[in-house]
Design a protein around this motif. Structure first.
Motif, PDB file in Angstrom:
ATOM      1  N   ASP A 279       0.767  -1.062   0.086  1.00  0.00           N
ATOM      2  CA  ASP A 279       0.000   0.022   0.062  1.00  0.00           C
ATOM      3  C   ASP A 279       0.860   1.234  -0.091  1.00  0.00           C
ATOM      4  OD1 ASP A 279      -2.464  -1.030  -0.336  1.00  0.00           O
ATOM      5  OD2 ASP A 279      -3.119  -0.849   1.652  1.00  0.00           O
ATOM      6  N   SER A 280       2.007   1.188  -0.453  1.00  0.00           N
ATOM      7  CA  SER A 280       2.960   2.444  -0.339  1.00  0.00           C
ATOM      8  C   SER A 280       2.414   3.413  -1.384  1.00  0.00           C
ATOM      9  CB  SER A 280       4.246   1.966  -0.614  1.00  0.00           C
ATOM     10  OG  SER A 280       4.548   1.608  -2.027  1.00  0.00           O
ATOM     11  N   GLU A 281       1.718   3.078  -2.418  1.00  0.00           N
ATOM     12  CA  GLU A 281       1.321   4.058  -3.615  1.00  0.00           C
ATOM     13  C   GLU A 281      -0.051   4.663  -3.206  1.00  0.00           C
ATOM     14  OE1 GLU A 281       2.189  -0.098  -5.174  1.00  0.00           O
ATOM     15  OE2 GLU A 281       0.546   0.578  -3.882  1.00  0.00           O
ATOM     16  N   TYR A 282      -0.731   4.360  -1.917  1.00  0.00           N
ATOM     17  CA  TYR A 282      -1.784   4.893  -2.041  1.00  0.00           C
ATOM     18  C   TYR A 282      -1.751   5.752  -0.326  1.00  0.00           C
ATOM     19  CZ  TYR A 282      -4.046   2.693  -5.861  1.00  0.00           C
ATOM     20  OH  TYR A 282      -4.238   2.176  -7.131  1.00  0.00           O
ATOM     21  N   ARG A 283      -1.649   7.128  -0.404  1.00  0.00           N
ATOM     22  CA  ARG A 283      -1.610   7.997   0.732  1.00  0.00           C
ATOM     23  C   ARG A 283      -2.530   9.066   0.458  1.00  0.00           C
ATOM     24  NH1 ARG A 283       2.858   7.889  -2.394  1.00  0.00           N
ATOM     25  NH2 ARG A 283       3.636   9.836  -3.209  1.00  0.00           N
ATOM     26  N   TYR A 284      -3.274   9.434   1.508  1.00  0.00           N
ATOM     27  CA  TYR A 284      -4.124  10.422   1.352  1.00  0.00           C
ATOM     28  C   TYR A 284      -4.065  11.769   2.339  1.00  0.00           C
ATOM     29  CZ  TYR A 284      -6.341   6.521  -0.516  1.00  0.00           C
ATOM     30  OH  TYR A 284      -6.349   5.081  -1.176  1.00  0.00           O
ATOM     31  N   ASP A 285      -3.649  11.450   3.541  1.00  0.00           N
ATOM     32  CA  ASP A 285      -3.710  12.426   4.858  1.00  0.00           C
ATOM     33  C   ASP A 285      -2.061  12.684   5.231  1.00  0.00           C
ATOM     34  OD1 ASP A 285      -6.303  12.823   4.362  1.00  0.00           O
ATOM     35  OD2 ASP A 285      -6.601  11.172   5.793  1.00  0.00           O
ATOM     36  N   ARG A 286      -1.320  11.855   4.614  1.00  0.00           N
ATOM     37  CA  ARG A 286       0.282  12.022   5.248  1.00  0.00           C
ATOM     38  C   ARG A 286       1.291  12.109   4.219  1.00  0.00           C
ATOM     39  NH1 ARG A 286      -0.305   5.874   7.384  1.00  0.00           N
ATOM     40  NH2 ARG A 286       0.419   4.941   5.612  1.00  0.00           N
ATOM     41  N   ALA A 287       2.312  12.571   4.378  1.00  0.00           N
ATOM     42  CA  ALA A 287       3.450  12.666   3.384  1.00  0.00           C
ATOM     43  C   ALA A 287       3.737  11.247   3.113  1.00  0.00           C
ATOM     44  CB  ALA A 287       4.547  13.406   3.869  1.00  0.00           C
ATOM     45  N   PRO A 288       4.514  10.881   1.848  1.00  0.00           N
ATOM     46  CA  PRO A 288       4.983   9.549   1.483  1.00  0.00           C
ATOM     47  C   PRO A 288       6.016   9.130   2.629  1.00  0.00           C
ATOM     48  CG  PRO A 288       5.172  11.129  -0.385  1.00  0.00           C
ATOM     49  CD  PRO A 288       4.773  12.068   1.052  1.00  0.00           C
ATOM     50  N   VAL A 289       5.845   7.668   2.964  1.00  0.00           N
ATOM     51  CA  VAL A 289       6.874   7.195   3.602  1.00  0.00           C
ATOM     52  C   VAL A 289       7.780   6.387   2.829  1.00  0.00           C
ATOM     53  CG1 VAL A 289       7.073   5.523   5.588  1.00  0.00           C
ATOM     54  CG2 VAL A 289       4.906   6.962   5.417  1.00  0.00           C
ATOM     55  N   ARG A 290       8.963   6.839   3.049  1.00  0.00           N
ATOM     56  CA  ARG A 290      10.264   6.112   2.239  1.00  0.00           C
ATOM     57  C   ARG A 290      10.455   4.822   2.483  1.00  0.00           C
ATOM     58  NH1 ARG A 290      13.942   9.501  -0.190  1.00  0.00           N
ATOM     59  NH2 ARG A 290      15.820   8.241   0.260  1.00  0.00           N
TER      60      ARG A 290
END
Length: 462
Positions: A279-290
């Motif tokens: 699920d690294s591709e889908y983020r809505y309410d937070r910055a990307p997590v490396r």
């Protein structure tokens, strides 16, 4: 202007900027909820632009994006229509199906994407370009690691999207995450490593694959910071499988401190961490997590796929392994089946290199975010007193039920009512609080609300 006859669109509700995205989303929603059925004709671009008081280029670009996604098709006569391959929306089954008759379940049990949005037209165009330019070498036996074109495209994709610096020759193309886990498990067994630590709760599918190949699984509790590394250190495990970007099913992110502790654990015991980049591709309410891989490339086996962005049916994933494991993994990939089919790999490489994949992902994020919002609102409306977690990213929600509720019983009653939903207990090794894992990706807002309303009726205290 009062607005358009088409979908009752009101240009006054359109943002000052981003009108193309606004129009495209209105049409996507209408297709998803059945307002626009397969074969339905859309207005000519010039006519719709006039009705909405926007430039014709805005409408042309919106239609183009939706055509690339496979939602629209252009007919020989020049008109644009809803693609015939888009499935009509299913109706939520009634709570009491007739005895002896099968009824199709409304499946909200999986964290799957909206597969109706698969970019069919773009895929076909890319495939045609591949077939038109493929050399005799391209059509022969591919490198068991994967075609050079896809590995080069993935290296660029991972560098800009996940912060991973890996040369193409370090990437091994696999049959999805499942194929990567199977290949890795067999290689570890050859080295005498027959156990693996796993998250508890954790993905039941991954657990089944590991359990098939390995002798022992060590369940390790997950808390608000992710995997409990102190508990891991008390086991005999030398390998641990984690989902650090978005843990399944709790949705927590492995904290920076836990990441450092996990890498130190692997260093101390000469072990490995399997990073399932779930699920690294889908983020809505937070910055990307490396991704963790860059922190310790010689201790972390990075595995992932594009199943949640495109479709699981492609069966294309990848693995980046430490130098000490890489040659054995490549050899076993060759001995297993000579590698993955080359033509889909070449087509995927074309989609990545032309930017189609990134445009599609941006569109899917917007679509899934709106469905996430609809699912959360429905839970708050119908499942009173239940807490929702894991909403910042991914394609599923975790609804925590009151302690006295039997989540397996709720799931059983829901199945009898035509709703397939996963109880949290199905993903646990040890006892813990009850909950429901609700996948929202494939479903429109009305279908999600109808399903969750039934869950509320079937849940004691809900």
């Amino acid at each position: 202007m009062d607005g358009s006859d088409f979908l009752g669109l009101d240009p006054a509700t359109a943002p000052t900027r981003g009108r193309t995205a606004w129009l495209a989303q209105q049409i996507r929603t209408a297709v998803a909820d059945g307002t626009l059925t397969p074969g339905a004709r859309l207005p000519a671009t010039r006519e719709l632009a006039k009705e909405l008081s926007v430039s014709r280029g805005t409408v042309v670009e919106a239609y183009r994006r939706l055509t690339e996604e496979g939602l629209l098709v252009t007919n020989a006569g020049g008109g644009t229509a809803v693609a015939g391959l888009v499935p009509a929306p299913a109706v939520v089954a009634t709570p009491t199906p007739e005895p002896g008759r099968s009824s199709e379940l409304l499946n909200i049990s999986e964290g799957a994407p909206d597969l109706s949005a698969f970019p069919r037209a773009a895929w076909l165009r890319a495939e045609r370009r591949v077939l038109a330019t493929a050399t005799a070498r391209d059509l022969g036996y591919a490198d068991p690691q994967g075609t050079p074109q896809l590995r080069e495209a993935l290296a660029r994709w991972l560098a800009r999207s996940r912060g991973i610096r890996a040369a193409p020759e370090r990437i091994i193309v696999t049959a999805g995450v499942t194929g990567a886990l199977s290949l890795l498990s067999q290689t570890l067994c050859d080295r005498g490593i027959t156990g693996c630590a796993v998250e508890d709760p954790g993905a039941e599918g991954n657990r089944r694959i590991l359990n098939y190949w390995l002798d022992t699984l060590h369940p390790i509790a997950v808390d608000e910071d992710g995997l409990d590394v102190a508990a891991l250190a008390c086991t005999s495990a030398r390998v641990a499988l984690v989902t650090p970007a978005h843990q399944f099913p709790t949705g927590v992110v492995l904290s920076p401190g836990r990441r450092r502790e996990l890498i130190a654990w692997a260093e101390n015991i000469d072990g490995f961490v399997i990073e399932d980049d779930y699920d690294s591709e889908y983020r809505y309410d937070r910055a990307p997590v490396r991704a963790m891989h860059a922190m310790a490339a010689q201790r972390i086996v990075h595995i992932s796929s594009l199943s949640k962005v495109l479709a699981p049916a492609l069966r294309i994933g990848w693995m980046i392994a430490p130098d000490s494991l890489h040659p054995e993994l490549v050899c076993k990939r060759w001995a297993t089946d000579l590698g993955s089919p080359a033509l889909p790999q070449l087509t995927l490489a074309e989609l990545i290199d032309t930017g189609v994949l990134e445009r599609h992902l941006r569109s899917m994020r917007l679509r899934h975010r709106r469905r996430r919002d609809a699912a959360v609102a429905a839970v708050q409306r119908y499942l009173h007193g239940c807490r929702v977690e894991g909403v910042a990213a991914g394609l599923h929600l975790l609804v925590l039920l009151p302690d006295h509720v039997d989540d397996a019983a709720v799931a059983g009653r829901a199945r009898a009512a035509g709703i397939a939903v996963q109880p949290l207990s199905a993903h646990r090794f040890t006892r813990g609080g009850p909950g429901l894992v609700i996948g929202y990706g494939p479903h429109s807002a009305p279908r999600l609300e109808a399903a969750i309303k039934i869950l509320g009726e079937l849940t004691p205290g809900g």
